[in-house]
Design a protein around this motif. Structure first.
Motif, PDB file in Angstrom:
ATOM      1  N   GLY A   1       0.805  -1.220   0.000  1.00 52.58           N
ATOM      2  CA  GLY A   1       0.000   0.000   0.000  1.00 52.58           C
ATOM      3  C   GLY A   1       0.834   1.265   0.000  1.00 52.58           C
TER       4      GLY A   1
ATOM      5  N   GLY B   1      -2.340  -0.542  10.402  1.00 46.96           N
ATOM      6  CA  GLY B   1      -2.489  -0.091   9.004  1.00 46.96           C
ATOM      7  C   GLY B   1      -1.712  -1.037   8.106  1.00 46.96           C
TER       8      GLY B   1
ATOM      9  N   GLY C   1      -2.481  -2.887   5.624  1.00 48.83           N
ATOM     10  CA  GLY C   1      -2.735  -2.977   4.179  1.00 48.83           C
ATOM     11  C   GLY C   1      -2.748  -4.436   3.751  1.00 48.83           C
TER      12      GLY C   1
ATOM     13  N   ASP D   1      -6.259  -3.281  10.016  1.00 45.13           N
ATOM     14  CA  ASP D   1      -6.508  -2.291   8.970  1.00 45.13           C
ATOM     15  C   ASP D   1      -8.012  -2.053   8.966  1.00 45.13           C
ATOM     16  N   ASN D   2      -8.432  -0.915   8.395  1.00 44.20           N
ATOM     17  CA  ASN D   2      -9.887  -0.675   8.353  1.00 44.20           C
ATOM     18  C   ASN D   2     -10.482  -0.988   6.979  1.00 44.20           C
TER      19      ASN D   2
ATOM     20  N   ASP E   1     -10.071   0.206  13.593  1.00 42.02           N
ATOM     21  CA  ASP E   1      -9.767   1.599  13.292  1.00 42.02           C
ATOM     22  C   ASP E   1      -8.613   2.016  14.197  1.00 42.02           C
ATOM     23  N   MET E   2      -7.540   2.508  13.598  1.00 40.44           N
ATOM     24  CA  MET E   2      -6.372   2.849  14.428  1.00 40.44           C
ATOM     25  C   MET E   2      -6.671   3.984  15.420  1.00 40.44           C
TER      26      MET E   2
ATOM     27  N   GLU F   1       4.104   0.598   8.888  1.00 43.03           N
ATOM     28  CA  GLU F   1       4.802   1.103   7.698  1.00 43.03           C
ATOM     29  C   GLU F   1       3.848   1.969   6.885  1.00 43.03           C
ATOM     30  N   GLY F   2       4.233   3.219   6.715  1.00 36.38           N
ATOM     31  CA  GLY F   2       3.472   4.124   5.853  1.00 36.38           C
ATOM     32  C   GLY F   2       2.036   4.342   6.287  1.00 36.38           C
TER      33      GLY F   2
HETATM   34  C1  LIG Z   1      -0.139   3.695   2.740  1.00 36.60           C
HETATM   35  S1  LIG Z   1      -1.053   2.272   3.257  1.00 36.60           S
HETATM   36  C2  LIG Z   1       0.232   1.263   3.989  1.00 36.60           C
HETATM   37  C3  LIG Z   1      -0.165  -0.176   4.068  1.00 36.60           C
HETATM   38  C4  LIG Z   1       0.915  -1.145   4.502  1.00 36.60           C
HETATM   39  N1  LIG Z   1       1.427  -0.863   5.823  1.00 36.60           N
HETATM   40  C5  LIG Z   1       2.041  -1.156   3.500  1.00 36.60           C
HETATM   41  O1  LIG Z   1       3.081  -0.513   3.757  1.00 36.60           O
HETATM   42  O2  LIG Z   1       1.881  -1.800   2.449  1.00 36.60           O
HETATM   43  C6  LIG Z   1      -1.973   2.872   4.674  1.00 36.60           C
HETATM   44  C7  LIG Z   1      -2.931   1.848   5.249  1.00 36.60           C
HETATM   45  O3  LIG Z   1      -3.604   2.424   6.364  1.00 36.60           O
HETATM   46  C8  LIG Z   1      -4.941   1.954   6.352  1.00 36.60           C
HETATM   47  N2  LIG Z   1      -5.775   2.884   7.141  1.00 36.60           N
HETATM   48  C9  LIG Z   1      -6.123   4.152   6.830  1.00 36.60           C
HETATM   49  N3  LIG Z   1      -6.852   4.694   7.823  1.00 36.60           N
HETATM   50  C10 LIG Z   1      -6.978   3.732   8.783  1.00 36.60           C
HETATM   51  C11 LIG Z   1      -7.629   3.686  10.051  1.00 36.60           C
HETATM   52  N4  LIG Z   1      -8.281   4.740  10.530  1.00 36.60           N
HETATM   53  N5  LIG Z   1      -7.551   2.552  10.771  1.00 36.60           N
HETATM   54  C12 LIG Z   1      -6.890   1.464  10.278  1.00 36.60           C
HETATM   55  N6  LIG Z   1      -6.252   1.455   9.086  1.00 36.60           N
HETATM   56  C13 LIG Z   1      -6.292   2.574   8.347  1.00 36.60           C
HETATM   57  C14 LIG Z   1      -5.314   1.897   4.886  1.00 36.60           C
HETATM   58  O4  LIG Z   1      -6.426   1.038   4.646  1.00 36.60           O
HETATM   59  C15 LIG Z   1      -4.010   1.391   4.278  1.00 36.60           C
HETATM   60  O5  LIG Z   1      -3.998  -0.011   4.212  1.00 36.60           O
END
Ligand SMILES: C[S@@+](CC[C@H](N)C(=O)[O-])C[C@H]1O[C@@H](n2cnc3c(N)ncnc32)[C@H](O)[C@@H]1O
Length: 253
Positions: free
Chosen positions: A23, A51, A53, A73-74, A101-102, A118-119
Protein backbone atom coordinates in the motif's frame (compact mmCIF):
# COMPACT_ATOMS: atom_id res chain seq x y z
CA UNK A 1 -6.85 16.08 -5.07
CA UNK A 2 -8.01 12.81 -3.52
CA UNK A 3 -11.80 12.94 -3.01
CA UNK A 4 -12.73 10.02 -0.78
CA UNK A 5 -16.23 11.42 -0.26
CA UNK A 6 -16.87 10.66 -3.94
CA UNK A 7 -18.04 7.03 -4.07
CA UNK A 8 -16.82 6.49 -7.59
CA UNK A 9 -13.39 7.91 -6.80
CA UNK A 10 -13.16 5.54 -3.83
CA UNK A 11 -14.13 2.59 -6.02
CA UNK A 12 -11.45 3.44 -8.60
CA UNK A 13 -8.88 4.13 -5.85
CA UNK A 14 -9.36 0.62 -4.50
CA UNK A 15 -9.49 -0.92 -7.99
CA UNK A 16 -5.93 0.35 -8.27
CA UNK A 17 -4.65 -0.12 -4.70
CA UNK A 18 -6.25 -3.48 -3.87
CA UNK A 19 -4.14 -5.10 -6.56
CA UNK A 20 -0.74 -3.68 -5.59
CA UNK A 21 1.81 -5.76 -3.66
CA UNK A 22 2.01 -3.02 -1.03
CA UNK A 23 0.00 0.00 0.00
CA UNK A 24 3.04 2.28 0.06
CA UNK A 25 6.81 2.30 -0.37
CA UNK A 26 8.71 -0.42 1.45
CA UNK A 27 10.78 -3.57 0.97
CA UNK A 28 11.72 -6.70 2.86
CA UNK A 29 15.33 -5.63 3.45
CA UNK A 30 14.18 -2.38 5.11
CA UNK A 31 11.71 -4.26 7.33
CA UNK A 32 14.56 -6.58 8.35
CA UNK A 33 16.94 -3.64 8.95
CA UNK A 34 14.37 -1.89 11.16
CA UNK A 35 13.63 -5.07 13.10
CA UNK A 36 17.38 -5.49 13.76
CA UNK A 37 17.27 -2.19 15.67
CA UNK A 38 15.06 -3.75 18.35
CA UNK A 39 17.24 -5.40 20.97
CA UNK A 40 16.33 -7.84 23.72
CA UNK A 41 12.74 -8.61 22.72
CA UNK A 42 11.24 -11.66 24.47
CA UNK A 43 11.53 -15.04 22.71
CA UNK A 44 8.03 -14.76 21.25
CA UNK A 45 7.22 -11.05 21.16
CA UNK A 46 3.65 -9.83 20.89
CA UNK A 47 3.57 -7.61 17.81
CA UNK A 48 0.90 -5.24 16.51
CA UNK A 49 1.04 -4.13 12.85
CA UNK A 50 -1.08 -1.00 12.44
CA UNK A 51 -2.49 -0.09 9.00
CA UNK A 52 -1.14 -3.37 7.64
CA UNK A 53 -2.74 -2.98 4.18
CA UNK A 54 -2.24 -6.11 2.07
CA UNK A 55 0.33 -7.21 4.64
CA UNK A 56 3.64 -7.59 2.82
CA UNK A 57 5.53 -6.28 5.85
CA UNK A 58 3.37 -8.44 8.14
CA UNK A 59 4.49 -11.53 6.23
CA UNK A 60 8.11 -10.35 6.27
CA UNK A 61 7.90 -9.71 10.01
CA UNK A 62 6.51 -13.19 10.60
CA UNK A 63 9.49 -14.63 8.73
CA UNK A 64 12.01 -12.45 10.60
CA UNK A 65 10.54 -12.76 14.09
CA UNK A 66 9.23 -15.77 16.00
CA UNK A 67 6.54 -13.50 17.49
CA UNK A 68 2.75 -13.54 17.37
CA UNK A 69 1.41 -10.75 15.13
CA UNK A 70 -1.94 -9.00 15.22
CA UNK A 71 -2.34 -7.02 11.99
CA UNK A 72 -5.07 -4.39 11.77
CA UNK A 73 -6.51 -2.29 8.97
CA UNK A 74 -9.89 -0.67 8.35
CA UNK A 75 -10.20 -1.97 4.78
CA UNK A 76 -11.37 -5.64 4.91
CA UNK A 77 -10.25 -6.69 1.38
CA UNK A 78 -6.63 -6.03 2.40
CA UNK A 79 -7.11 -8.26 5.44
CA UNK A 80 -8.51 -11.04 3.24
CA UNK A 81 -5.39 -10.85 1.07
CA UNK A 82 -3.16 -11.05 4.13
CA UNK A 83 -5.10 -14.00 5.55
CA UNK A 84 -4.81 -15.88 2.25
CA UNK A 85 -1.07 -15.14 2.02
CA UNK A 86 -0.51 -16.24 5.61
CA UNK A 87 -2.38 -19.51 5.00
CA UNK A 88 -0.42 -20.18 1.79
CA UNK A 89 2.87 -19.62 3.63
CA UNK A 90 1.81 -21.68 6.67
CA UNK A 91 2.13 -18.57 8.87
CA UNK A 92 -1.57 -18.28 9.73
CA UNK A 93 -1.10 -19.53 13.29
CA UNK A 94 1.17 -16.56 14.09
CA UNK A 95 -0.69 -13.87 12.12
CA UNK A 96 -4.15 -12.68 13.13
CA UNK A 97 -5.64 -10.12 10.72
CA UNK A 98 -8.40 -8.01 12.26
CA UNK A 99 -10.52 -5.13 11.09
CA UNK A 100 -9.93 -2.16 13.40
CA UNK A 101 -9.77 1.60 13.29
CA UNK A 102 -6.37 2.85 14.43
CA UNK A 103 -8.14 5.76 16.16
CA UNK A 104 -9.99 3.26 18.39
CA UNK A 105 -7.77 0.23 18.75
CA UNK A 106 -9.55 -2.58 20.63
CA UNK A 107 -6.57 -3.65 22.77
CA UNK A 108 -5.51 -3.45 26.39
CA UNK A 109 -3.01 -0.77 27.32
CA UNK A 110 0.63 -1.98 27.40
CA UNK A 111 -0.30 -5.21 25.57
CA UNK A 112 2.51 -5.35 22.97
CA UNK A 113 6.29 -5.74 22.93
CA UNK A 114 6.57 -4.23 19.46
CA UNK A 115 4.29 -2.00 17.41
CA UNK A 116 4.95 -1.74 13.69
CA UNK A 117 3.43 0.68 11.21
CA UNK A 118 4.80 1.10 7.70
CA UNK A 119 3.47 4.12 5.85
CA UNK A 120 0.32 4.35 7.96
CA UNK A 121 1.04 6.38 11.12
CA UNK A 122 0.41 9.56 9.10
CA UNK A 123 -3.31 8.79 9.42
CA UNK A 124 -3.03 9.54 13.14
CA UNK A 125 -0.49 12.31 12.55
CA UNK A 126 3.14 11.54 13.43
CA UNK A 127 3.33 13.01 16.93
CA UNK A 128 -0.22 12.01 17.88
CA UNK A 129 0.47 8.54 16.47
CA UNK A 130 3.56 8.12 18.63
CA UNK A 131 1.51 8.99 21.72
CA UNK A 132 -1.53 6.88 20.82
CA UNK A 133 0.45 3.79 19.80
CA UNK A 134 2.76 4.18 22.79
CA UNK A 135 -0.12 3.52 25.19
CA UNK A 136 -0.40 -0.03 23.76
CA UNK A 137 3.32 -0.72 24.27
CA UNK A 138 4.75 -2.41 27.33
CA UNK A 139 7.36 -0.32 29.16
CA UNK A 140 10.61 -0.83 27.25
CA UNK A 141 8.66 -1.94 24.17
CA UNK A 142 9.57 -0.81 20.66
CA UNK A 143 7.77 1.26 18.06
CA UNK A 144 8.88 1.08 14.41
CA UNK A 145 7.23 3.40 11.89
CA UNK A 146 7.96 4.73 8.44
CA UNK A 147 6.89 8.26 7.64
CA UNK A 148 7.11 10.61 4.64
CA UNK A 149 9.88 13.19 5.15
CA UNK A 150 11.59 16.02 3.34
CA UNK A 151 15.19 15.13 2.45
CA UNK A 152 16.09 18.59 1.12
CA UNK A 153 15.20 22.12 2.02
CA UNK A 154 13.40 24.51 -0.33
CA UNK A 155 11.43 22.08 -2.51
CA UNK A 156 10.18 23.37 -5.89
CA UNK A 157 6.71 24.97 -5.87
CA UNK A 158 5.05 22.11 -7.78
CA UNK A 159 6.28 19.60 -5.22
CA UNK A 160 5.36 21.80 -2.27
CA UNK A 161 1.83 22.15 -3.66
CA UNK A 162 1.57 18.36 -4.11
CA UNK A 163 2.44 17.66 -0.48
CA UNK A 164 0.34 20.57 0.72
CA UNK A 165 -2.65 18.80 -0.86
CA UNK A 166 -1.70 15.25 0.20
CA UNK A 167 -0.05 15.56 3.59
CA UNK A 168 0.63 19.12 4.73
CA UNK A 169 2.15 17.86 8.01
CA UNK A 170 5.16 16.34 6.20
CA UNK A 171 8.33 17.66 7.78
CA UNK A 172 12.08 16.96 7.85
CA UNK A 173 13.98 14.27 9.75
CA UNK A 174 15.28 16.54 12.57
CA UNK A 175 11.68 17.67 13.28
CA UNK A 176 10.52 14.05 13.44
CA UNK A 177 13.41 13.18 15.75
CA UNK A 178 12.44 16.09 17.99
CA UNK A 179 8.86 14.71 18.20
CA UNK A 180 10.20 11.25 19.08
CA UNK A 181 12.21 12.80 21.90
CA UNK A 182 9.30 14.99 23.04
CA UNK A 183 7.03 11.94 23.25
CA UNK A 184 9.51 10.30 25.64
CA UNK A 185 10.99 7.64 23.37
CA UNK A 186 14.65 6.71 22.98
CA UNK A 187 15.66 6.55 19.32
CA UNK A 188 17.24 3.21 18.37
CA UNK A 189 17.98 4.30 14.81
CA UNK A 190 16.54 5.72 11.61
CA UNK A 191 17.24 5.32 7.91
CA UNK A 192 15.81 6.43 4.57
CA UNK A 193 14.03 3.90 2.36
CA UNK A 194 15.92 3.28 -0.90
CA UNK A 195 14.45 4.45 -4.19
CA UNK A 196 13.87 0.81 -5.17
CA UNK A 197 11.27 0.53 -2.41
CA UNK A 198 9.16 3.20 -4.11
CA UNK A 199 9.63 1.63 -7.51
CA UNK A 200 9.61 -2.17 -7.39
CA UNK A 201 6.53 -3.07 -5.35
CA UNK A 202 4.71 0.25 -5.55
CA UNK A 203 4.94 2.63 -8.50
CA UNK A 204 5.90 0.06 -11.17
CA UNK A 205 2.87 -2.17 -10.44
CA UNK A 206 0.73 0.95 -9.88
CA UNK A 207 1.54 2.23 -13.39
CA UNK A 208 0.58 -1.16 -14.84
CA UNK A 209 -2.64 -1.19 -12.83
CA UNK A 210 -3.54 2.36 -13.95
CA UNK A 211 -3.10 1.24 -17.56
CA UNK A 212 -5.50 -1.68 -16.98
CA UNK A 213 -8.09 0.53 -15.28
CA UNK A 214 -7.82 3.09 -18.10
CA UNK A 215 -8.47 0.38 -20.65
CA UNK A 216 -11.47 -0.94 -18.72
CA UNK A 217 -13.01 2.50 -18.27
CA UNK A 218 -11.94 4.05 -21.57
CA UNK A 219 -15.55 5.02 -22.33
CA UNK A 220 -16.27 6.43 -18.88
CA UNK A 221 -15.30 10.07 -18.99
CA UNK A 222 -15.67 10.59 -15.24
CA UNK A 223 -13.17 7.82 -14.50
CA UNK A 224 -10.80 8.95 -17.24
CA UNK A 225 -10.78 12.41 -15.65
CA UNK A 226 -9.64 10.86 -12.36
CA UNK A 227 -6.65 9.12 -13.90
CA UNK A 228 -4.26 12.11 -13.97
CA UNK A 229 -4.50 12.22 -10.17
CA UNK A 230 -3.00 8.73 -9.91
CA UNK A 231 -0.50 9.23 -12.70
CA UNK A 232 0.63 12.54 -11.27
CA UNK A 233 1.78 10.95 -8.01
CA UNK A 234 4.13 8.68 -9.97
CA UNK A 235 5.37 11.57 -12.10
CA UNK A 236 6.02 13.71 -9.02
CA UNK A 237 8.14 10.93 -7.55
CA UNK A 238 10.09 10.46 -10.79
CA UNK A 239 10.82 14.19 -10.98
CA UNK A 240 11.56 14.94 -7.35
CA UNK A 241 12.69 11.73 -5.66
CA UNK A 242 15.79 13.48 -4.26
CA UNK A 243 13.59 15.83 -2.24
CA UNK A 244 11.49 13.39 -0.22
CA UNK A 245 11.23 9.79 0.84
CA UNK A 246 10.00 7.63 3.68
CA UNK A 247 12.17 7.45 6.78
CA UNK A 248 12.07 4.41 9.08
CA UNK A 249 12.25 5.40 12.75
CA UNK A 250 12.74 2.76 15.42
CA UNK A 251 12.30 3.88 19.03
CA UNK A 252 11.96 2.47 22.51
CA UNK A 253 9.34 3.42 25.08
C1 LIG B 1 -0.14 3.70 2.74
S1 LIG B 1 -1.05 2.27 3.26
C2 LIG B 1 0.23 1.26 3.99
C3 LIG B 1 -0.16 -0.18 4.07
C4 LIG B 1 0.91 -1.15 4.50
N1 LIG B 1 1.43 -0.86 5.82
C5 LIG B 1 2.04 -1.16 3.50
O1 LIG B 1 3.08 -0.51 3.76
O2 LIG B 1 1.88 -1.80 2.45
C6 LIG B 1 -1.97 2.87 4.67
C7 LIG B 1 -2.93 1.85 5.25
O3 LIG B 1 -3.60 2.42 6.36
C8 LIG B 1 -4.94 1.95 6.35
N2 LIG B 1 -5.77 2.88 7.14
C9 LIG B 1 -6.12 4.15 6.83
N3 LIG B 1 -6.85 4.69 7.82
C10 LIG B 1 -6.98 3.73 8.78
C11 LIG B 1 -7.63 3.69 10.05
N4 LIG B 1 -8.28 4.74 10.53
N5 LIG B 1 -7.55 2.55 10.77
C12 LIG B 1 -6.89 1.46 10.28
N6 LIG B 1 -6.25 1.45 9.09
C13 LIG B 1 -6.29 2.57 8.35
C14 LIG B 1 -5.31 1.90 4.89
O4 LIG B 1 -6.43 1.04 4.65
C15 LIG B 1 -4.01 1.39 4.28
O5 LIG B 1 -4.00 -0.01 4.21
Amino acid sequence: MMDFENKKFRKIFFEIYEHLPRGGPGDAASTRKAYALTKGLPGHPKILDVGCGPGRQTMDLARISPGEIVAVDNHPPFLERLKAAARRAGLHERIRAEEADMFHLPFEQEAFDLIWSEGAVYNLGFENGLRVLGTFLKPGGYLAVSEAVWLKKDPPEELKAHWEAEYPAITDIPENLAMIDKCGYVLMGNFTLPKSSWRDDFYTPMAARIAEVKKRYQHDQEVMEMMPYFQNEIEIYKKYSDYFSYEFFVMRK
